[in-house]
Design a protein around this motif. Structure first.
Motif, PDB file in Angstrom:
ATOM      1  N   UNK A 108     -36.542 -24.340  31.283  1.00 24.23           N
ATOM      2  CA  UNK A 108     -36.452 -25.459  31.894  1.00 24.23           C
ATOM      3  C   UNK A 108     -35.817 -26.164  31.011  1.00 24.23           C
ATOM      4  N   UNK A 109     -34.786 -27.655  31.783  1.00 21.56           N
ATOM      5  CA  UNK A 109     -34.677 -28.565  31.514  1.00 21.56           C
ATOM      6  C   UNK A 109     -35.567 -29.651  31.683  1.00 21.56           C
ATOM      7  N   UNK A 110     -35.783 -30.091  29.793  1.00 18.26           N
ATOM      8  CA  UNK A 110     -36.539 -31.132  29.951  1.00 18.26           C
ATOM      9  C   UNK A 110     -35.800 -32.529  29.222  1.00 18.26           C
ATOM     10  N   UNK A 111     -36.227 -33.962  29.620  1.00 16.17           N
ATOM     11  CA  UNK A 111     -36.067 -35.223  28.753  1.00 16.17           C
ATOM     12  C   UNK A 111     -35.991 -34.967  27.128  1.00 16.17           C
ATOM     13  N   UNK A 129     -33.402 -21.786  37.244  1.00 17.32           N
ATOM     14  CA  UNK A 129     -33.694 -23.687  36.190  1.00 17.32           C
ATOM     15  C   UNK A 129     -34.375 -24.573  36.857  1.00 17.32           C
ATOM     16  N   UNK A 130     -35.593 -24.412  35.647  1.00 15.57           N
ATOM     17  CA  UNK A 130     -36.722 -25.341  36.429  1.00 15.57           C
ATOM     18  C   UNK A 130     -36.404 -27.289  35.858  1.00 15.57           C
ATOM     19  N   UNK A 131     -36.555 -27.915  36.372  1.00 19.12           N
ATOM     20  CA  UNK A 131     -36.890 -29.137  36.538  1.00 19.12           C
ATOM     21  C   UNK A 131     -37.866 -30.217  36.727  1.00 19.12           C
ATOM     22  N   UNK A 160     -32.634 -22.820  41.816  1.00 15.27           N
ATOM     23  CA  UNK A 160     -33.955 -24.003  40.831  1.00 15.27           C
ATOM     24  C   UNK A 160     -35.081 -23.603  41.610  1.00 15.27           C
ATOM     25  N   UNK A 161     -35.699 -24.463  40.895  1.00 14.46           N
ATOM     26  CA  UNK A 161     -37.538 -24.965  41.014  1.00 14.46           C
ATOM     27  C   UNK A 161     -37.549 -25.555  40.916  1.00 14.46           C
ATOM     28  N   UNK A 162     -38.351 -26.493  41.037  1.00 10.86           N
ATOM     29  CA  UNK A 162     -38.828 -28.288  40.754  1.00 10.86           C
ATOM     30  C   UNK A 162     -40.344 -28.545  40.454  1.00 10.86           C
ATOM     31  N   UNK A 163     -40.885 -28.018  39.700  1.00 10.54           N
ATOM     32  CA  UNK A 163     -42.084 -28.117  39.112  1.00 10.54           C
ATOM     33  C   UNK A 163     -42.659 -29.319  38.702  1.00 10.54           C
ATOM     34  N   UNK A 164     -43.958 -29.836  38.826  1.00 11.23           N
ATOM     35  CA  UNK A 164     -45.085 -30.949  38.486  1.00 11.23           C
ATOM     36  C   UNK A 164     -44.837 -31.743  37.043  1.00 11.23           C
ATOM     37  N   UNK A 165     -45.067 -30.440  36.919  1.00 14.85           N
ATOM     38  CA  UNK A 165     -44.826 -30.447  35.105  1.00 14.85           C
ATOM     39  C   UNK A 165     -46.692 -31.659  34.703  1.00 14.85           C
ATOM     40  N   UNK A 166     -47.704 -31.650  35.676  1.00 16.94           N
ATOM     41  CA  UNK A 166     -48.384 -32.212  35.701  1.00 16.94           C
ATOM     42  C   UNK A 166     -49.727 -32.458  34.438  1.00 16.94           C
ATOM     43  N   UNK A 167     -50.380 -33.425  33.660  1.00 19.96           N
ATOM     44  CA  UNK A 167     -51.266 -33.195  33.476  1.00 19.96           C
ATOM     45  C   UNK A 167     -52.935 -34.391  33.460  1.00 19.96           C
TER      46      UNK A 167
END
Lengths: 225, 106
Positions: A108-111, A129-131, A160-167
């Motif tokens: 995961x590459x995160x801010x 790679x997950x964004x 590449x994978x795109x996920x929401x990472x929502x809480x």
């Protein structure tokens, strides 16, 4: 669009009530599977709830790693307990190990971590790679960085994978909207759809088969009946 | 000269119980699009607020049919309207306003 099975590869609900709302919203948005980062006790409770909404639930462990040994130790410890293992890299060293390690599913590459990718890193990359959508939505600088990463990934033909990472439910978006965002970053639309359907689904099915003992060794499946 | 082709998009804020000024939503979409594609891209997308659909509690927007994906991306990137945290859900996309409203009502 219609025949695909869409997967939200990362949600992290803080409690069961919100998790229930998120399951409901995911089902309304058109997802068929959710990958949840939560404690084991909560996951057991959530499995029944997800089934009510017609969703398949998978467990995920996210490892925040600063050093090479952080990645190796935690992956060894968690690999056999979760359906998916993601490494959130805080340094380049950790990223280089995670990108190569066969036991890691996504990097995961995160801010809020290490969000740069160079040609050397791409050349050693073996994992997806997950964004995350949450970074694209909430951080405009991260949005520009993601655009650069997606272009490099596209040029190299990596997955590449795109996920929401929502809480919470407000942070969730539908599959069409998500794929349009990735498409706006420069990936073609088919690959954008793959990033939220085929690519994550293949990882999950393979890992579940491994955990249940259906895959004896890489490439060797146990045939029943 | 070729006739411009459009796509009509019905957008509904989530959660539904939050009271929002519809024009604030439109401004948020415009701002998001401008940031995503810049001024030239914005002109290509050619967004337009068609109407505020009060009975369905949403907005009908229009854009150039070739750039519908960019427009949808810009809508999806909106997360804050007038200080409220919201998501804008795209409920329907259609080639004509008449068809869009028919699909929404049935």
């Amino acid at each position: 669009m219609g025949s695909r099975t869409f997967v939200d590869f990362w949600i992290r609900p803080p409690d069961v009530t919100i998790a229930k709302e998120m399951c409901k919203r995911a089902s309304e948005l058109g997802y068929s599977a959710l990958v949840v980062e939560a404690p084991k006790s909560m996951l057991d409770e959530l499995k029944g709830i997800a089934k009510e909404y017609g969703l398949e639930l998978y467990s995920k462990a996210v490892i925040s790693a600063k050093t090479r040994s952080d990645v190796l130790k935690m992956v060894t410890k968690l690999r056999h307990s979760y359906d998916a293992i993601a490494v959130h890299c805080l340094t380049r060293d950790a990223a280089l190990v995670a990108l190569r390690d066969g036991r890691v599913d996504t990097v995961v590459f995160r801010a809020n971590g290490f969000m740069t990718i160079d040609k050397h890193m791409l050349s050693v990359t073996r994992n997806s790679i997950e964004l995350t959508l949450i970074d694209a939505i909430s951080d405009r600088v991260a949005l520009q960085k993601m655009r650069g990463i997606v272009r490099l990934i596209d040029a190299k033909g990596l997955s590449v994978i795109f996920s929401s990472c929502a809480s919470n439910p407000v942070e969730q978006r539908g599959p069409f909207e998500t794929s349009c965002i990735i498409n706006a970053f420069g990936l073609n639309f088919e690959r954008s759809l793959d990033a939220i359907s085929t690519v994550p689904l293949n990882i999950l099915l393979r890992n579940r088969a491994k955990l249940s003992g259906e895959i004896v060794q890489e490439g060797v499946w146990l045939v029943k009946g | 000269m070729l006739r411009a082709r459009y796509r009509y998009v019905f957008v509904k804020p989530f959660p539904g119980d939050v009271r929002l000024d519809k024009l604030e939503i439109w401004k948020a979409v415009q701002s998001s699009l401008q940031y995503l594609v810049g001024a030239l891209g914005y002109a290509d997308v050619n967004p337009y607020l068609v109407r505020v659909q009060k009975d369905l509690d949403g907005l009908v927007m229009r854009c150039n049919s070739k750039h519908i994906r960019t427009f949808v991306a810009a809508i999806a990137l909106v997360n804050n309207v007038g200080g409220e945290r919201v998501a804008l859900d795209i409920k329907k996309v259609s080639g004509t306003l008449k068809a869009l409203l028919r699909k929404l009502k049935c």
